[in-house]
Design an enzyme around this catalytic site. Structure first.
Site, mmCIF file in Angstrom:
data_model
loop_
_atom_site.group_PDB
_atom_site.id
_atom_site.type_symbol
_atom_site.label_atom_id
_atom_site.label_comp_id
_atom_site.label_asym_id
_atom_site.label_seq_id
_atom_site.Cartn_x
_atom_site.Cartn_y
_atom_site.Cartn_z
ATOM 1 N N GLY A 58 0.839 -1.195 0.000
ATOM 2 C CA GLY A 58 0.000 0.000 0.000
ATOM 3 C C GLY A 58 0.875 1.246 0.000
ATOM 4 O O GLY A 58 0.612 2.193 0.724
ATOM 5 N N SER A 73 -7.782 -0.145 11.892
ATOM 6 C CA SER A 73 -8.389 1.184 11.947
ATOM 7 C C SER A 73 -9.140 1.348 13.263
ATOM 8 O O SER A 73 -9.699 0.388 13.788
ATOM 9 C CB SER A 73 -9.362 1.367 10.784
ATOM 10 O OG SER A 73 -10.141 2.529 10.984
ATOM 11 N N CYS A 112 -11.893 2.535 13.702
ATOM 12 C CA CYS A 112 -13.342 2.283 13.576
ATOM 13 C C CYS A 112 -13.661 0.818 13.829
ATOM 14 O O CYS A 112 -14.815 0.415 13.848
ATOM 15 C CB CYS A 112 -13.851 2.720 12.212
ATOM 16 S SG CYS A 112 -13.409 1.590 10.900
ATOM 17 N N TYR A 161 -16.420 -1.772 6.412
ATOM 18 C CA TYR A 161 -14.959 -1.546 6.383
ATOM 19 C C TYR A 161 -14.335 -2.043 7.677
ATOM 20 O O TYR A 161 -13.298 -2.711 7.669
ATOM 21 C CB TYR A 161 -14.712 -0.052 6.205
ATOM 22 C CG TYR A 161 -13.274 0.395 6.360
ATOM 23 C CD1 TYR A 161 -12.844 1.010 7.537
ATOM 24 C CD2 TYR A 161 -12.356 0.213 5.333
ATOM 25 C CE1 TYR A 161 -11.538 1.423 7.689
ATOM 26 C CE2 TYR A 161 -11.038 0.633 5.473
ATOM 27 C CZ TYR A 161 -10.634 1.248 6.660
ATOM 28 O OH TYR A 161 -9.333 1.668 6.805
ATOM 29 N N LYS A 215 -11.255 -4.863 8.412
ATOM 30 C CA LYS A 215 -10.022 -4.614 9.183
ATOM 31 C C LYS A 215 -9.919 -5.582 10.363
ATOM 32 O O LYS A 215 -8.847 -6.054 10.725
ATOM 33 C CB LYS A 215 -9.973 -3.161 9.661
ATOM 34 C CG LYS A 215 -10.016 -2.117 8.563
ATOM 35 C CD LYS A 215 -9.031 -2.349 7.414
ATOM 36 C CE LYS A 215 -7.679 -1.748 7.632
ATOM 37 N NZ LYS A 215 -6.821 -1.801 6.398
HETATM 38 O O1 GFB Z 1 -13.340 11.937 9.622
HETATM 39 P P1 GFB Z 1 -14.658 11.305 9.416
HETATM 40 O O2 GFB Z 1 -15.177 11.173 8.030
HETATM 41 O O3 GFB Z 1 -14.571 9.860 9.992
HETATM 42 O O4 GFB Z 1 -15.789 12.099 10.267
HETATM 43 P P2 GFB Z 1 -14.956 9.083 11.324
HETATM 44 C C1 GFB Z 1 -15.511 12.530 11.568
HETATM 45 C C2 GFB Z 1 -16.608 13.472 12.010
HETATM 46 O O5 GFB Z 1 -16.464 14.717 11.283
HETATM 47 C C3 GFB Z 1 -18.037 12.986 11.699
HETATM 48 C C4 GFB Z 1 -17.726 15.119 10.760
HETATM 49 O O6 GFB Z 1 -18.872 13.336 12.770
HETATM 50 C C5 GFB Z 1 -18.404 13.798 10.456
HETATM 51 O O7 GFB Z 1 -19.812 13.983 10.317
HETATM 52 N N1 GFB Z 1 -17.528 15.975 9.589
HETATM 53 C C6 GFB Z 1 -17.878 17.286 9.529
HETATM 54 C C7 GFB Z 1 -16.992 15.634 8.411
HETATM 55 N N2 GFB Z 1 -17.613 17.798 8.306
HETATM 56 C C8 GFB Z 1 -17.038 16.782 7.592
HETATM 57 C C9 GFB Z 1 -16.531 16.692 6.259
HETATM 58 O O8 GFB Z 1 -16.527 17.666 5.464
HETATM 59 N N3 GFB Z 1 -16.008 15.492 5.868
HETATM 60 C C10 GFB Z 1 -15.984 14.401 6.701
HETATM 61 N N4 GFB Z 1 -15.443 13.247 6.260
HETATM 62 N N5 GFB Z 1 -16.467 14.447 7.987
HETATM 63 C C11 GFB Z 1 -13.981 7.163 9.891
HETATM 64 C C12 GFB Z 1 -14.463 5.878 9.296
HETATM 65 O O9 GFB Z 1 -14.969 7.595 10.791
HETATM 66 O O10 GFB Z 1 -12.781 7.009 10.639
HETATM 67 C C13 GFB Z 1 -13.379 5.244 8.471
HETATM 68 O O11 GFB Z 1 -15.627 6.145 8.514
HETATM 69 C C14 GFB Z 1 -12.070 5.207 9.213
HETATM 70 O O12 GFB Z 1 -13.773 3.950 8.148
HETATM 71 C C15 GFB Z 1 -11.715 6.530 9.833
HETATM 72 O O13 GFB Z 1 -12.136 4.259 10.211
HETATM 73 C C16 GFB Z 1 -10.461 6.413 10.672
HETATM 74 O O14 GFB Z 1 -13.880 9.257 12.321
HETATM 75 O O15 GFB Z 1 -16.337 9.394 11.761
#
Ligand code: GFB
Length: 320
Positions: free
Chosen positions: A11, A108, A110, A137, A141
């Site tokens: 990766g 991860s 999550c 996902y 993992k």
């Molecule tokens: O970083 P994120 O997408 O991943 O979202 P997770 C974290 C928080 O930020 C959530 C909010 O509550 C989102 O709703 N958020 C606010 C946003 N604005 C935004 C935006 O513009 N983009 C995104 N992406 N979030 C992930 C898992 O969960 O964590 C993956 O889905 C992985 O599988 C990763 O494990 C490490 O922390 O919620």
């Protein structure tokens, strides 16, 4: 692991893969194999077997597998799960077949249950239901971890598993569709500042809490555990304070220089209410993160500025 060891970063084009390769090359590790673009398609078992047969890596950092933020996990769960199951099993199986000395599998955060006691300890894994927004996902993992554990139990393989906090940094995915919160908000606030938009919508309530780890600190932690951690249980890679999404969004706005309004859209999902690792085990071994969050955010934004392409192209950031 020494400077002439044959090392493979599975990766190499992922966020962590690039940071690991950059660090290994900088430190003079001379025998890196499978460096992009010469890495095989890890979803193809025949290509992976042929690669291991020819390259014979001694050490494998297994950081492969498609990933994405909360929106990507909601809209593309099958792609994310299938890719991580395929690349996870293909690399682990060939690492065993070709007698890799040590393999570090990076899972991860999550993978923890949605309501695991916080901060999350490694023995909380598989003790409760997963977060629905990313359960497909997360299960892939968890399968990678359990496969490493099964090879250890059946054959004595030295396959260790690490669970990182939410990582971010240079080479991140800054797109709305695929990005995690930091790069996605950074890109959107940059565009808003540039075009004079009066407000930026932040997804969710702003109340969830996350622990963030700068990607170069995560790469450093991976090298540390590859050298010193024997397992068998997974080990958390964290050590930073957690923040609310509201706090991190405000910090990103300050770094980007965006002075408009932040509006929280509660019609969008929050994901796990809190996701903070208990990294006591790692910290007790003598490791700790070295990059303050503000500096990490500034470095990330500077990288974005140096490489950004408008959101309406295929990739927000062209590979370096
Ligand atoms: O970083 P994120 O997408 O991943 O979202 P997770 C974290 C928080 O930020 C959530 C909010 O509550 C989102 O709703 N958020 C606010 C946003 N604005 C935004 C935006 O513009 N983009 C995104 N992406 N979030 C992930 C898992 O969960 O964590 C993956 O889905 C992985 O599988 C990763 O494990 C490490 O922390 O919620």
């Amino acid at each position: 692991m020494h400077h002439d060891s044959t090392i493979y970063v599975a990766g190499g084009d992922t966020l962590l893969g690039r940071a690991l390769l950059e660090r290994l090359q900088r430190e003079g590790f001379r025998n890196l194999v499978g460096v992009p673009p010469s890495e095989p398609d890890l979803t193809d078992p025949h290509q992976v077997e042929l690669f291991f047969r020819e390259a014979r890596p001694e050490y494998v950092f297994h950081v492969a597998g498609m990933s994405g933020g909360i929106l990507a996990n909601q809209t593309r769960p099958a792609e994310l799960m299938l890719d991580n199951l395929l690349v996870g099993t293909n690399v682990i199986q060939q690492a065993h077949r070709y007698h890799v000395t040590r393999l570090l599998y990076v899972a991860s955060s999550c993978s923890y249950p949605r309501l695991a006691p916080q901060p999350m300890r490694e023995d909380s894994l598989l003790t409760g239901p997963l977060e629905p927004t990313n359960d497909a996902y997360a299960l892939a993992k968890l399968a990678g971890w359990k496969l490493c554990d099964a090879f250890r139990r059946q054959y004595g393989s030295c396959f260790i598993t690490a669970i990182p906090a939410n990582a971010f940094g240079p080479h991140d995915d800054f797109s709305l569709q695929g990005g995690h919160v930091i790069p996605s908000l950074m890109q959107r606030m940059h565009q808003a500042r540039t075009t004079g938009e009066k407000e930026v919508v932040v997804w969710g309530s702003g109340t969830p809490r996350r622990e963030f780890l700068y990607i170069h600190d995560l790469a450093d932690a991976c090298l540390f555990v590859m050298h010193r951690y024997e397992g068998p249980s997974p080990i958390n890679l964290g050590g930073q304070q957690d923040l609310s999404i509201r706090e991190i969004a405000t910090l990103i706005a300050d770094v980007v220089g965006y002075r408009g309004k932040l509006r929280f859209d509660t019609s969008k999902p929050d994901g796990m209410p809190r996701k903070v690792l208990d990294s006591t085990r790692l910290l007790a071994m003598g490791w700790k993160p070295s990059t303050p969050l503000r500096i990490a955010l500034e470095n990330t934004y500077n990288w974005f500025l140096a490489h950004q392409v408008r959101e309406d192209t295929v990739h927000v950031c062209q590979p370096v």
